[in-house]
Structure formats: C-alpha cells, structure tokens
Design an enzyme around this catalytic site. Structure first.
Site, mmCIF file in Angstrom:
data_model
loop_
_atom_site.group_PDB
_atom_site.id
_atom_site.type_symbol
_atom_site.label_atom_id
_atom_site.label_comp_id
_atom_site.label_asym_id
_atom_site.label_seq_id
_atom_site.Cartn_x
_atom_site.Cartn_y
_atom_site.Cartn_z
ATOM 1 N N SER A 360 0.686 -1.590 -0.090
ATOM 2 C CA SER A 360 0.130 -0.408 -0.251
ATOM 3 C C SER A 360 0.469 0.784 0.074
ATOM 4 O O SER A 360 1.800 0.875 0.191
ATOM 5 C CB SER A 360 -0.717 0.062 1.285
ATOM 6 O OG SER A 360 -0.291 0.238 2.408
ATOM 7 N N ASP A 361 0.046 2.251 -0.682
ATOM 8 C CA ASP A 361 0.948 3.718 -0.200
ATOM 9 C C ASP A 361 0.959 4.281 1.440
ATOM 10 O O ASP A 361 -0.125 3.274 2.202
ATOM 11 C CB ASP A 361 0.530 5.127 -1.204
ATOM 12 C CG ASP A 361 0.974 6.409 -1.382
ATOM 13 O OD1 ASP A 361 2.251 5.925 -0.729
ATOM 14 O OD2 ASP A 361 0.961 6.547 -2.482
ATOM 15 N N TRP A 362 1.098 5.209 1.518
ATOM 16 C CA TRP A 362 1.246 4.708 3.216
ATOM 17 C C TRP A 362 -0.139 5.499 3.596
ATOM 18 O O TRP A 362 -0.274 6.447 3.703
ATOM 19 C CB TRP A 362 2.557 5.978 3.646
ATOM 20 C CG TRP A 362 3.881 5.466 3.832
ATOM 21 C CD1 TRP A 362 4.425 5.348 4.970
ATOM 22 C CD2 TRP A 362 4.286 4.266 2.599
ATOM 23 N NE1 TRP A 362 5.853 4.869 4.776
ATOM 24 C CE2 TRP A 362 6.065 4.428 3.398
ATOM 25 C CE3 TRP A 362 4.301 3.689 1.844
ATOM 26 C CZ2 TRP A 362 6.505 3.255 3.124
ATOM 27 C CZ3 TRP A 362 5.004 3.005 0.959
ATOM 28 C CH2 TRP A 362 6.483 2.738 1.753
ATOM 29 N N ALA A 364 -2.691 3.704 2.614
ATOM 30 C CA ALA A 364 -3.541 3.715 2.132
ATOM 31 C C ALA A 364 -4.471 3.073 2.179
ATOM 32 O O ALA A 364 -5.597 2.336 1.877
ATOM 33 C CB ALA A 364 -3.084 4.057 0.653
#
Length: 841
Positions: A360-362, A364
């Site tokens: 995941s993006d941070w 997300a």
C-alpha cells in the site's frame, strides 16, 4: 580491427559498454570514418590503451577505470549482443564510459541493458514457497506489516535512523528487514544532518523530456547505486502514471508525461537500471492516482478501453521488465479503493503477469484486503488491518500467497544475502556520502539533455563572445535556494510537501545540498568567455529594466513548483514574473526566458520574447546544465513530454467531487482535438535543422519495421528525436494519431545522416476492442513521422494481414503482409487532430 586480440585478457566482470555521450552503444561499420569528438583533447584519453587500428577508441569517465578495446573475433558474444552487421569492435569495461570517438560511420545504434544480478522468477518463487512452509503465521505477518513509525502529536513520526518503509527481520529464518526508501529521483535525506550526502538528481519528468531510454537507464543505475550505498534494499519508484490533469501536484514525479508509449519505454529502462543492483524497484502508483485533490476519497471512474490504451501500458512495460514490487494508490477506481480493488489488482497480477508483491501507499489501506490482492500494509496500520488476529481470520491461501510474493521479490533481488543493516542500526549507512564526482557529472549531463528549447527566433542562442559582451541575468528564480523541509529556519520544519525549483515537494523531494543555481552556472561560464554578467536576482521591475538596458542579451529566469497532497492552483508563473518578462522585453531586444517548471505552464507573454527554454526541475546541477546549453557547449535535445497549453481551458482540471469521471476517454493531452497547444507534445528545437527522406516499411520477424533517413542540414553537430505516430481506422475510436515509436539519433555532424528505425510490435498496431475485451489488429493504418505531434515531415500507409494477436499484449506472434507506400501530403490530412502534414521528398 585489433591486430593482436589475444594479447588482451578479458575483465573478470564486464558491467559496461563503450557509449556515446548519451549512453548509446556505438557499433562501427566498415564505411568511411569521421570524428564525433576528438579523443586527444580528453583528460582521461590514453592512446596506448587501444592497439593501433582498433575500430573504436574510447575514454573512460575516470583514468583509473580498467577498459579494453575488443575485436569481434576475441569477444564474439558481445559482438552478437550489438546486433550490428559488420561491427568490428566493442569496448567492454568494469565501469561505464563517457564517450566514443574516431569511429567508423555507425550502421546501428543499439541499446543494451546492464547485466541483471536478479534470479529468475521461477527459481525465486521456488525458494519462497519452501521458506513459507517453515514460517509461523506471526512470521508471515512480520513480512506483511510495516514498522518504524511511532504515534506523535495526533499522527505518526518516523523514528530516527529508520527508512521510510521497513519490515522486521526474522532472525530465526535468516530473513532480513526490507529497507524501503523514497524515491525515484534520489535517496530522500529525511534527516537534515545527512543533506548533501546523496545526489539531488533531475526529476523523473525531467528525464521524460530526454526521450532517451539509455539515459534513463544510466540514471537509474546511478540512483540505485546510491540507494545500495545507503543500506536500502528497495527503491520506491519509478512513478509511472500518465498525466491527465495538468495541475496535478505530482506530475514532476512521473516518467510518462502524457503518453503511454513514452512511459512504457522509459519505465522499462528505469526498472532495468535499478534492478541491475541488489535492489527492488517498486513501480507506482497503481492505478489512476492522477490528481492530488481529494486523493484519499475520490473515485476515478473510467472505461476498460481507456485503461488499456492510455493508463496501463507503462505498468505493463515495467512488469515485462521484471519489476519486483508495486504500490497501490490512495484513490478509488470505479468505486473501490486501489488497495482493496480486486478487479484492478487482478488485472495487474493475472492479466499483466505481475509476479512480485503489492504494497500500500503510506496509510492507504482501508481493510484487511489480503484476499483482494494486497500483500503488504505500509508503513503499518494504526487499525491493525494486518495484525496477527486479522491474518488468522483471513483466507490462509491468500496469506501464504502474499508471503510468497514478498519473499520471491526478496530472493530475486538477492536481499537475503546482501542487506547491509536493519533499523535502527543503520545510522552508519544513512550518513554515508554516496554522491561521487562521477554522479555529479552525470547529473549535469542528464539535466542538460533534458532541456527543451521551445523557441529561438533570430538565432539569439547560442551565446558567443564575438556578439555578446554583457549578459543580464534577471529574476528571483535565478539564485533561488534549495528548500529543506527539516532544516533550520524552516518554521519548525516547514511544510513537508513544499518544493523548490530543483525538486518538487513531498515524499519525492530531494534537498540540493550542493546546488549550482542558474546565476552561478551562467556566471561561471560567461566569465570563461570573457563576458560581463549583470545580476538582478530579484523580481524588482526597476532593477530588472536597468540591468536589461545595459546588456546585449537578457536572461530572465522564472520558476514554478508543486508538491504532493495538493494540486497547483494555476498554470501561470504569477503576475510578478509575467510583468518582469514584459518589462525586460521592453528594454532589450534579445531576451531569453529560461523556465524551471514542474509540469505544463501557460505563457501568454511568449510572443514578446525571441527565445524560451524549459527544464522540468533539474536537480542540483541545474545551473551548470543551463550554461552548457545557452553557450552552445551542447545543442539542446530535449522534447516536451506533454503539451504546453495555450490556456488553462486547454487542459483537464482536477475533479472536485467524490466521483471523477474520465469522460474524455482517450482524448488526453495531444490526443484531444479541442485543446490548443502553445507548444505541442514532442516539440523541441536544437541548433541544427533536420531533413527526412521517404520512409519504407518491411517485416522484421514478428514485427513491422519502418525506416527513414534523417539528415542534419544545419551548421553544427546535433541530435534530434524522430517520432512515429499511428492513425488507426475509424473503428478503433482513437481521437488522434498515437505515438508508437521514437528514435533519438546519435550526434550528427553537418551533412551527416542516419537511418532511423522504428520497430512496431503487433500490440503497437492493434487497438482495444471493448466488446472483445482484448486487442485486435488494425487492418490498415497510417504512419506519420516527424519532429513532434504537430510537425509531421513524411508519412506512409500500412496494410496488414491479420495475425494471431493475443489479448492484453501479454504475447503476440505472426508475420504481417506489408504493403508500404508513401502517400501524397495534404495539409488537411490530420486536420481533425490539429496536426499539420509536410512530406519531405
């Protein structure tokens, strides 16, 4: 030819080839010889290193680099790699080279990827599956959860001497930590005491403007080397999103510009470069993270055809290049968050054949979405979506698959054997100075290659001492300082997402600790020519007019930047800069505007000045790069990776609601016939002109090749970028011709020519059929070749017999029945797309 090849002993490990200044492999053919650049004047040239009569003479980037000149008979394997019939020699070395000279006329310019150290996916997967069988559920969870951020002030702060992304090591099984660090344009120096210990490279958008996969590969090799030196084993890049929204605050982070073919070619080169080290490349942001406005809640609503034609191709190319990991974005696609979107994650893993892991993006992650295809939660969720309890409740086959994918990438990248440290015991590596003189020189060269000359009326440039005695350098951007979000005097740290004129803001920001400003670079170069520099490094109108009135040439420096989490409010430079330009133009006839920009800009003042150039956030060597082009040390060769619009109305704006409809379909950027361009996609001038001959097409294996002769008709040595666009038949429903190939020529001396070749795959000559949910071959199409999407020099019609095209471009085979004939030019041939046509005879 080397008369005595057996006197040479091969190096133990060859990691480089003899290249031109832009990194192209030069293969010498048995034709007349000429000098691209005399060797004798180079400080590292040593005549004794190559035997007399060798076909290629080289100089290394540093005199200590070991290198040899090889004959075809002594190094047949490398001769085969060159792919050039009649090649007499190759240069092979432990390190890279700066250039080649005194060679015979090149018959073919090939591109070689650096040798990969990575394991085959099947072997890596086999090792991973065996390891997963030995792991407890808790140990699998340690692979799947990020660590390193602690609660602070209502949110989370990164703990000292941790990377921005980390997993815990599993000592019982000998599994090291994953040490993931931002970002694509260099190692992010999160701690202020480390500023200046990593090179602040040009942005990815700047690299996109080179239109040069070899330059991008060299860039990625060097960036990757600095990450490895800093103890990282994963690089959070490349950014591959195709530009849809001109105001997107992160456009500077993306390698695709507004075109999927450009992004595909350059993205693959970047992945190959990074992964030539023991390093995982994390392609991002999957998918449609095309605006920062409401990025955590908006849904990008789009049709399947547009996804496959416009937004997927750079990611498909990165997958095909072997990308080890992918990052899913903050946004939703068709109503579902990227990181729990089973349809989109299924496309990536199933249809594209991606074998690595998805993180995941941070912050997300919105659910325990392991079964939907998310493999790793970064940087560790405050809601424990991947906690031991959550994993125990999840489908165990999905948990095992996630752990297997992560371990496969780690084995493939040799992370198991070569990880240097685990946080928080990485201070020594994070503080290490990994920026070298070679890297600084390369950063300058790449920034120089990225500069796009938009306009040069009256040949104001290049600047020469015979005609110019005094230069005024004007504007606050001329001597603007680098911004450090964590540094002293930044208001307690300042805004984390603030950028400067050398690097955009946010997680991709590089602090230029060893900055050369435009004023410093220009002044140094001017003084070497005996020219006087009058500096007015402010936006004060009176001071600018005074400086301009006393100069032969006035250089006005303007800039704009952007950052993550916010889209730009405007595409203009602001009223102060625009008044400054017009005021200077009223006092001096020869005005050069140089722009340091983060993406598209509007230039209502462009008719008031004779020369305009653009650099897309060029990093710490921006000033020296500007000087090199302005004074003619090199001819500008950059090309626009996006359209420069006439007005903001000629762009797509960010959506403000929860549902952002991609109602334009494929009509993005230069493909939209309603959008007017101040300067079109692919545009870029040099200090020479080029002429195109009639093209020809022929079968080349399973592909179709198109060749055209490109001749330098100017007065100086220069390169150009020949571009090929395909117009599909009406049933394809493409709004305009699409870029399907480009060829960056070698340096051509005046009067010299080269045969530019475009290799078109079955996928290039097919279109996505929404009813069939796959690509189908076009029965016929038209190829347009020229210097930009609006400057077409020649064209031909292609008629193909259908072949066995496979869906989604995962594979393809079958020859073409080719009938290629040049067709008569007509001014209105591309009127529907706003493209003028000129046929060169």
């Amino acid at each position: 030819r080397d008369p005595n090849p057996t006197a040479l002993s091969p190096p133990t490990m060859s990691t480089g080839v003899c290249r031109s200044t832009a990194g192209l492999l030069l293969a010498a053919a048995a034709v007349r010889a000429f000098d691209l650049d005399p060797c004798s004047g180079k400080p590292t040239y040593a005549a004794e290193r190559c035997a007399a009569g060798s076909a290629v003479a080289c100089w290394s980037r540093d005199p200590e680099t070991a290198w040899k000149c090889w004959s075809r008979s002594w190094a047949p394997a490398w001769s085969r790699l060159s792919g050039a019939a009649g090649a007499d020699a190759e240069c092979i070395a432990h390190g890279g080279f700066d250039g080649a000279c005194t060679l015979e006329t090149p018959n073919k310019f090939d591109q070689l990827a650096p040798p990969s150290r990575q394991l085959d996916w099947s072997e890596a997967r086999q090792k991973a599956e065996a390891m997963v069988k030995r792991m407890t559920l808790q140990e699998k969870g340690r692979l799947m959860n990020g660590v390193g951020w602690a609660p602070a002030n209502g949110w989370y702060d990164l703990q000292k001497w941790w990377y921005v992304g980390n997993t815990e090591p599993i000592h019982r099984l000998g599994i090291p930590s994953l040490n993931l660090q931002d970002a694509s344009a260099g190692f992010r120096e999160y701690w202020s005491e480390n500023v200046g210990t990593a090179t602040a490279w040009p942005s990815l958008l700047s690299m996109a403007s080179t239109w040069d996969p070899v330059a991008v590969r060299d860039y990625a090799v060097a960036v990757g080397a600095e990450f490895v030196g800093k103890g990282a084993n994963a690089l959070l890049g490349p950014g591959l999103n195709v530009q849809r929204v001109a105001k997107n605050g992160r456009n500077f982070e993306y390698l695709s510009g507004e075109d999927p073919k450009l992004g595909a070619v350059l993205g693959a080169a970047y992945v190959e470069g990074v992964q030539s080290h023991d390093l995982i490349a994390v392609m991002k942001h999957w998918v449609l993270n095309n605006q920062e406005t409401h990025r955590g809640s908006e849904s990008s609503d789009i049709d399947e055809k547009t996804l496959w034609e416009i937004y997927y191709p750079p990611f498909q190319a990165a997958v095909d290049a072997g990308a080890d990991a992918a990052m899913c974005g903050y946004n939703k696609v068709n109503g579902h968050y990227d990181c729990e979107n089973s349809e989109q994650l299924g496309v990536l893993k199933r249809d594209m054949g991606f074998r690595g892991f998805v993180e995941s993006d941070w912050w997300a992650t919105h659910s325990s979405s392991i079964s939907q295809g998310l493999d790793q939660d970064m940087p560790g969720s405050p809601r424990d979506y991947f906690s031991d309890g959550a994993l125990a409740r999840a489908d165990q086959d999905a948990v095992n698959e996630a752990a297997t994918r992560i371990l496969s990438a780690m084995y493939r990248a040799n992370v198991m054997d070569n990880t240097k440290c685990s946080p928080p015991h990485c201070e020594e590596y994070m503080g290490k100075n990994v920026s070298t003189p070679k890297h600084v020189a390369l950063a300058r060269k790449l920034a120089e290659a990225s500069i796009v000359m938009l306009k040069n009326e009256g040949e104001v440039l290049p600047l020469g001492a015979s005609a110019v005695k005094k230069i005024a350098v004007i504007g606050g951007a001329a001597d603007a300082k680098a911004y450090n979000p964590n540094g002293a005097g930044q208001g307690g740290g300042g805004a984390w997402n603030t950028g400067d004129f050398y690097s955009g803001g946010g997680s991709g920001h590089m602090v230029s600790g060893n900055l050369v400003t435009p004023l410093a670079g220009i002044r140094r170069r001017a003084e070497a020519e005996g020219m006087e520099v009058i500096a007015s490094a402010t936006n004060d109108i009176g001071a600018a007019e005074h400086a301009a009135s006393h100069a032969d040439v006035a250089i006005v420096v303007v800039g704009t930047t952007s950052g993550e989490a916010d889209d730009r409010k405007s595409l203009s430079f602001g009223s102060d800069s625009e008044r400054l330009i017009r005021a200077v133009a009223g006092k001096c006839d020869k005005v050069v505007v140089i722009m340091e920009v983060c993406g598209p800009v509007v230039m209502p003042w462009r008719g008031d000045v004779p020369a305009i150039l653009a650099m897309f956030l060029g990093g710490q060597e921006a000033g020296n790069a500007w000087a090199g082009v302005l004074f003619g040390d090199s001819s500008p060769t950059g090309r626009l990776p996006m359209t420069m619009p006439e007005t903001e109305a000629d762009t797509i704006s960010p959506g403000w609601g929860d549902d952002v409809r991609y109602s334009e379909g494929m009509a993005v950027g230069y493909r939209n016939p309603r959008f007017r361009a101040a300067f079109p996609f692919g545009h870029g001038l040099g200090y020479a002109d080029f002429e195109y001959s009639e093209p020809e097409a022929f079968e080349c294996g399973d592909d179709m090749c198109v060749k055209v002769k490109v001749k330098n008709t100017g007065k100086v040595t220069s390169r150009t970028v020949a571009q090929l666009y395909i117009r599909f038949p009406p049933e394809a429903e493409h709004p305009a011709p699409d870029l399907k190939g480009f060829y960056r020529t070698p340096p051509l001396v005046p009067g010299a020519s080269v045969l530019a070749e475009f290799r078109l795959t079955p996928r290039d000559l097919s279109y996505f059929d929404a009813g069939a949910h796959s690509f189908v071959p076009a029965a016929s199409s038209e190829a347009f070749i020229g210097e930009s999407s609006a400057d077409i020099r020649t064209q031909l019609r292609l008629d193909m017999a259908s072949g066995p095209f496979l869906p989604f471009g995962l594979a393809g085979a079958g020859g073409f029945g080719v009938l290629a004939a040049a067709v008569a030019a007509a001014a209105g041939a591309l009127a529907c797309a706003g493209v003028g046509v000129v046929v060169a005879r």
